[in-house]
Enzyme design. Structure first.
Site, PDB file in Angstrom:
ATOM      1  N   ASP A  42       0.732  -1.079   0.159  1.00  0.00           N
ATOM      2  CA  ASP A  42       0.022   0.023   0.086  1.00  0.00           C
ATOM      3  C   ASP A  42       0.830   1.510   0.014  1.00  0.00           C
ATOM      4  O   ASP A  42       0.465   2.553   0.314  1.00  0.00           O
ATOM      5  CB  ASP A  42      -1.081  -0.167   1.194  1.00  0.00           C
ATOM      6  CG  ASP A  42      -0.089  -0.256   2.513  1.00  0.00           C
ATOM      7  OD1 ASP A  42       1.026  -0.518   2.488  1.00  0.00           O
ATOM      8  OD2 ASP A  42      -1.030  -0.078   3.529  1.00  0.00           O
ATOM      9  N   HIS A 246      24.922   8.597 -16.971  1.00  0.00           N
ATOM     10  CA  HIS A 246      23.713   8.436 -15.960  1.00  0.00           C
ATOM     11  C   HIS A 246      24.188   7.614 -15.012  1.00  0.00           C
ATOM     12  O   HIS A 246      23.210   6.915 -14.492  1.00  0.00           O
ATOM     13  CB  HIS A 246      22.459   7.715 -16.858  1.00  0.00           C
ATOM     14  CG  HIS A 246      21.950   8.928 -17.895  1.00  0.00           C
ATOM     15  ND1 HIS A 246      20.955   8.461 -18.976  1.00  0.00           N
ATOM     16  CD2 HIS A 246      22.247  10.270 -18.051  1.00  0.00           C
ATOM     17  CE1 HIS A 246      20.906   9.632 -19.787  1.00  0.00           C
ATOM     18  NE2 HIS A 246      21.324  10.535 -19.207  1.00  0.00           N
ATOM     19  N   ASP A 263      25.513  16.266 -10.819  1.00  0.00           N
ATOM     20  CA  ASP A 263      24.477  16.618 -11.800  1.00  0.00           C
ATOM     21  C   ASP A 263      23.292  16.680 -10.785  1.00  0.00           C
ATOM     22  O   ASP A 263      22.671  15.577 -10.606  1.00  0.00           O
ATOM     23  CB  ASP A 263      24.433  15.866 -13.059  1.00  0.00           C
ATOM     24  CG  ASP A 263      23.475  16.502 -13.899  1.00  0.00           C
ATOM     25  OD1 ASP A 263      22.774  17.346 -13.535  1.00  0.00           O
ATOM     26  OD2 ASP A 263      23.782  16.050 -15.132  1.00  0.00           O
ATOM     27  N   ASP A 274      18.963  22.841 -13.417  1.00  0.00           N
ATOM     28  CA  ASP A 274      19.608  21.459 -13.882  1.00  0.00           C
ATOM     29  C   ASP A 274      21.113  22.012 -14.046  1.00  0.00           C
ATOM     30  O   ASP A 274      21.742  22.637 -14.764  1.00  0.00           O
ATOM     31  CB  ASP A 274      19.322  21.102 -15.173  1.00  0.00           C
ATOM     32  CG  ASP A 274      19.718  19.943 -15.791  1.00  0.00           C
ATOM     33  OD1 ASP A 274      20.863  19.398 -14.967  1.00  0.00           O
ATOM     34  OD2 ASP A 274      19.627  19.610 -17.046  1.00  0.00           O
ATOM     35  N   HIS A 353      26.825  13.415 -26.042  1.00  0.00           N
ATOM     36  CA  HIS A 353      25.721  13.781 -25.795  1.00  0.00           C
ATOM     37  C   HIS A 353      25.479  15.347 -26.316  1.00  0.00           C
ATOM     38  O   HIS A 353      26.429  16.050 -26.872  1.00  0.00           O
ATOM     39  CB  HIS A 353      25.373  13.994 -24.179  1.00  0.00           C
ATOM     40  CG  HIS A 353      26.272  14.523 -23.380  1.00  0.00           C
ATOM     41  ND1 HIS A 353      26.116  16.115 -23.305  1.00  0.00           N
ATOM     42  CD2 HIS A 353      27.226  14.201 -22.517  1.00  0.00           C
ATOM     43  CE1 HIS A 353      26.830  16.468 -22.343  1.00  0.00           C
ATOM     44  NE2 HIS A 353      27.873  15.430 -22.028  1.00  0.00           N
ATOM     45  N   HIS A 357      19.390  21.517 -23.772  1.00  0.00           N
ATOM     46  CA  HIS A 357      17.884  21.110 -23.977  1.00  0.00           C
ATOM     47  C   HIS A 357      17.048  22.106 -23.244  1.00  0.00           C
ATOM     48  O   HIS A 357      17.555  22.863 -22.489  1.00  0.00           O
ATOM     49  CB  HIS A 357      17.769  19.766 -23.322  1.00  0.00           C
ATOM     50  CG  HIS A 357      18.096  19.464 -21.892  1.00  0.00           C
ATOM     51  ND1 HIS A 357      17.387  19.954 -20.885  1.00  0.00           N
ATOM     52  CD2 HIS A 357      19.133  18.833 -21.367  1.00  0.00           C
ATOM     53  CE1 HIS A 357      17.810  19.796 -19.716  1.00  0.00           C
ATOM     54  NE2 HIS A 357      19.148  19.164 -19.967  1.00  0.00           N
ATOM     55  N   HIS A 364      13.866  17.844 -18.971  1.00  0.00           N
ATOM     56  CA  HIS A 364      13.843  17.866 -20.411  1.00  0.00           C
ATOM     57  C   HIS A 364      12.654  18.402 -20.751  1.00  0.00           C
ATOM     58  O   HIS A 364      11.561  17.740 -20.919  1.00  0.00           O
ATOM     59  CB  HIS A 364      14.149  16.560 -21.110  1.00  0.00           C
ATOM     60  CG  HIS A 364      15.409  15.912 -20.375  1.00  0.00           C
ATOM     61  ND1 HIS A 364      15.720  14.624 -20.553  1.00  0.00           N
ATOM     62  CD2 HIS A 364      16.562  16.611 -20.160  1.00  0.00           C
ATOM     63  CE1 HIS A 364      17.135  14.731 -20.158  1.00  0.00           C
ATOM     64  NE2 HIS A 364      17.649  15.756 -19.908  1.00  0.00           N
ATOM     65  N   GLU A 387      25.594  22.605 -21.455  1.00  0.00           N
ATOM     66  CA  GLU A 387      26.211  21.482 -20.626  1.00  0.00           C
ATOM     67  C   GLU A 387      27.413  20.468 -21.272  1.00  0.00           C
ATOM     68  O   GLU A 387      27.007  19.104 -21.478  1.00  0.00           O
ATOM     69  CB  GLU A 387      25.192  20.692 -20.014  1.00  0.00           C
ATOM     70  CG  GLU A 387      24.255  20.060 -20.904  1.00  0.00           C
ATOM     71  CD  GLU A 387      23.252  19.026 -20.434  1.00  0.00           C
ATOM     72  OE1 GLU A 387      23.624  18.034 -19.768  1.00  0.00           O
ATOM     73  OE2 GLU A 387      21.979  19.191 -20.448  1.00  0.00           O
ATOM     74  N   TYR A 391      34.404  12.942 -21.377  1.00  0.00           N
ATOM     75  CA  TYR A 391      34.352  11.662 -20.679  1.00  0.00           C
ATOM     76  C   TYR A 391      35.496  10.881 -21.228  1.00  0.00           C
ATOM     77  O   TYR A 391      35.169  10.020 -22.495  1.00  0.00           O
ATOM     78  CB  TYR A 391      33.050  11.168 -20.894  1.00  0.00           C
ATOM     79  CG  TYR A 391      32.062  12.096 -20.415  1.00  0.00           C
ATOM     80  CD1 TYR A 391      31.521  12.550 -19.186  1.00  0.00           C
ATOM     81  CD2 TYR A 391      31.472  12.917 -21.390  1.00  0.00           C
ATOM     82  CE1 TYR A 391      30.571  13.565 -18.906  1.00  0.00           C
ATOM     83  CE2 TYR A 391      30.593  13.739 -21.337  1.00  0.00           C
ATOM     84  CZ  TYR A 391      30.131  14.071 -20.102  1.00  0.00           C
ATOM     85  OH  TYR A 391      29.283  15.111 -19.971  1.00  0.00           O
ATOM     86  N   ARG A 409      31.992  17.578 -16.534  1.00  0.00           N
ATOM     87  CA  ARG A 409      30.878  18.434 -17.255  1.00  0.00           C
ATOM     88  C   ARG A 409      30.606  19.511 -16.493  1.00  0.00           C
ATOM     89  O   ARG A 409      30.737  19.567 -15.248  1.00  0.00           O
ATOM     90  CB  ARG A 409      29.591  17.667 -17.370  1.00  0.00           C
ATOM     91  CG  ARG A 409      28.495  18.204 -17.756  1.00  0.00           C
ATOM     92  CD  ARG A 409      27.227  17.170 -18.262  1.00  0.00           C
ATOM     93  NE  ARG A 409      26.387  16.649 -17.275  1.00  0.00           N
ATOM     94  CZ  ARG A 409      26.784  15.182 -16.848  1.00  0.00           C
ATOM     95  NH1 ARG A 409      27.361  14.622 -17.688  1.00  0.00           N
ATOM     96  NH2 ARG A 409      26.102  14.670 -16.011  1.00  0.00           N
ATOM     97  N   GLU A 411      27.399  22.449 -16.325  1.00  0.00           N
ATOM     98  CA  GLU A 411      26.264  22.836 -16.884  1.00  0.00           C
ATOM     99  C   GLU A 411      25.553  24.096 -16.390  1.00  0.00           C
ATOM    100  O   GLU A 411      25.411  24.091 -15.008  1.00  0.00           O
ATOM    101  CB  GLU A 411      25.439  21.459 -16.662  1.00  0.00           C
ATOM    102  CG  GLU A 411      23.857  21.664 -17.041  1.00  0.00           C
ATOM    103  CD  GLU A 411      23.073  20.482 -16.923  1.00  0.00           C
ATOM    104  OE1 GLU A 411      23.201  19.633 -16.343  1.00  0.00           O
ATOM    105  OE2 GLU A 411      22.012  20.210 -17.703  1.00  0.00           O
TER     106      GLU A 411
HETATM  107  N1  GLY Z   1      20.214  16.003 -15.257  1.00  0.00           N
HETATM  108  C1  GLY Z   1      19.916  15.628 -16.701  1.00  0.00           C
HETATM  109  C2  GLY Z   1      20.494  16.567 -17.739  1.00  0.00           C
HETATM  110  O1  GLY Z   1      21.450  17.228 -17.533  1.00  0.00           O
HETATM  111  O2  GLY Z   1      20.049  16.424 -19.000  1.00  0.00           O
HETATM  112 MN    MN Z   2      20.681  19.138 -18.563  1.00  0.00          MN
HETATM  113 MN    MN Z   3      21.965  17.875 -15.785  1.00  0.00          MN
END
Ligand code: GLY
Ligand code: MN
Ligand code: MN
Length: 446
Positions: A42, A246, A263, A274, A353, A357, A364, A387, A391, A409, A411
């Protein structure tokens, strides 16, 4: 959940009015809350309202339908909600009920769950267009198909079913892409909370801590500073874990020589930040770490500079790709002609990547990236992340040894304005010397 303030009530009404302007004639919009997700027995997963529903109403409860009808001069906003139920409310929490839906959320009419089908048939019947996100939720799809079949079955004497089905992307999601002033303010609050949390994590980190403990610092700061939830699952990645895009385990022990990549973004009033920052656990970058860091930062600044009206989303990415590729050749990660490496996508070995975004209520966020097959030019009011990263896998035998196992990274969140880009997350340290100074000061004080 307390009812929205008078000011927010007006905000939601203004958003609905703006959507009505964009809707076609003779149209019904059906928006459904996300279903509650059962975790076990539950116990449910934490509930968060569908962003579309919240954007237009501020209503936070599950099992909700928003119905909007535009027909001639008519503009109707209706809600289908769970009815008041003292026993259930004792167990699961307060409900606005049908009375609250009209009184506090200003619905022109409200219906209890038991009258859902009737309310849907009434809203959709005799409208030319149905706006509904087909394919998002199977149970909801079946419900709508049932309503359409009901309408068809009634034959010549009953209301006619819609001739066209539109996805909310073309209307509602375009509206959400352009951040209104109150949205930019909420995003600034989310950015401020997140920036402070990242700075506190930089100060708190010590080799020997676990990634999870650092996650606790960052998310504890989110909560302390008023964020109701995380915008997405936090990534706290030390050492080579930072090369996994990820990475979510967050359970390794942080080593003395590790870079730590975090992140994480706080959600405030249903808008999320973000942010990614990368810093050395020891408090000082090694020369190799610094070389990669400086290159990513240079790429990021070049892309941020592009965040102006008329520049396309793709051009923001291209700016980072060019700087990174030039740098990778200089550092010996790639060899060859920069133009050819860019054209052939060879940079993807270390930068796999996208650079940007849309950001808003969803990390996103909604809104088209391409229009008529072309990358979309930015417009004032868009918020996007910038961002870039690099890597280098631990076992990459082709990379110079000193870079292996490093992930960087950086961002930030950028609001496009008529003039210069506004970096909402500018308060979060990213200059490497500033980071080192901040970390050194924190160590002296502790
Ligand atoms: N934290 C998700 C991205 O950077 O897109
Ligand atoms: Mn992002
Ligand atoms: Mn991010």
């Amino acid at each position: 959940m307390p009812a929205p303030s008078a000011a927010m009530t007006e905000v939601y009404a203004a958003r609905r009015a703006a959507l009505f302007e964009r809707l076609p004639e003779s149209c019904a919009v059906v928006l459904a809350s996300v279903p509650e997700a059962r975790r076990n027995n539950d116990v449910s997963h934490e509930y968060r309202q569908h962003s579309d529903v919240h954007y237009l109403t501020g209503f936070t409860e599950p099992e909700t339908l928003v119905l909007l009808v535009k027909d001639g001069e008519t503009r109707r906003f209706e809600l289908v909600v769970r009815p008041r139920d003292p026993e259930r409310e004792t167990w699961d929490g307060r409900r606005a009920g049908v009375e609250g839906a009209t009184r506090d959320y200003k619905a022109d009419a409200a219906h209890a769950t038991a009258d859902r089908r009737k309310a849907l048939v009434e809203a959709i019947g005799n409208k030319r267009v149905l706006v509904f996100a087909l394919g998002e939720d199977e149970a909801m799809d079946r419900e709508i198909i049932g309503v359409l079949n009901d309408l068809r079955a009634r034959g010549r004497r009953g209301p006619t079913p819609p001739a066209e089905l539109h996805h909310p992307a073309a209307t509602l999601h375009e509206l959400r892409l352009f951040k209104r002033p109150e949205e930019a303010e909420a995003m600034q609050r989310a950015a401020d909370v997140s920036a402070e949390a990242h700075a506190r994590a930089m100060k708190a980190v010590r080799p020997g801590m676990t990634e999870r403990q650092l996650q606790g610092v960052i998310e504890g700061t989110f909560r302390t500073l008023g964020s109701e939830r995380n915008g997405y699952q936090s990534i706290v990645a030390s050492g080579a874990n930072a090369t996994i895009l990820h990475y979510h385990e967050n359970d390794a022990v942080i080593g003395e020589q590790d870079l730590v990549l975090i992140d994480a973004g706080a959600e405030v009033d249903y808008y999320t930040a973000d942010i990614t920052r990368t810093f050395p656990a020891s408090g000082r970058f090694t020369p190799a770490q610094r070389e990669l860091y400086d290159l990513v930062l240079k790429a990021q600044l070049a892309s941020i500079e592009q965040c102006r009206p008329g520049v396309t989303h793709e051009q923001v990415h291209d700016a980072s790709v060019r700087v990174l590729t030039e740098g990778m050749v200089r550092l010996g990660l790639l060899s060859g002609d920069v133009d050819a490496l860019v054209k052939d996508g060879k940079f993807k070995r270390y930068y796999m990547h996208g650079t940007a975004h849309w950001l808003g209520m969803d990390v996103h966020d909604v809104g088209a990236y391409r229009v008529a097959g072309e990358s979309r030019p930015l417009e004032p009011g868009f918020v996007l992340t910038v961002e870039p990263g690099l890597y280098v896998a631990e076992d990459d035998q082709e990379a110079p040894e000193r870079f292996r196992g490093l992930g960087v990274r950086i961002e930030d969140d950028v609001l496009v304005t008529e003039g210069a880009p506004r970096v909402l997350t500018a308060a979060c340290p990213k200059d490497p010397e500033e980071i080192e100074a901040l970390m050194a000061q924190a160590r002296q004080e502790s």
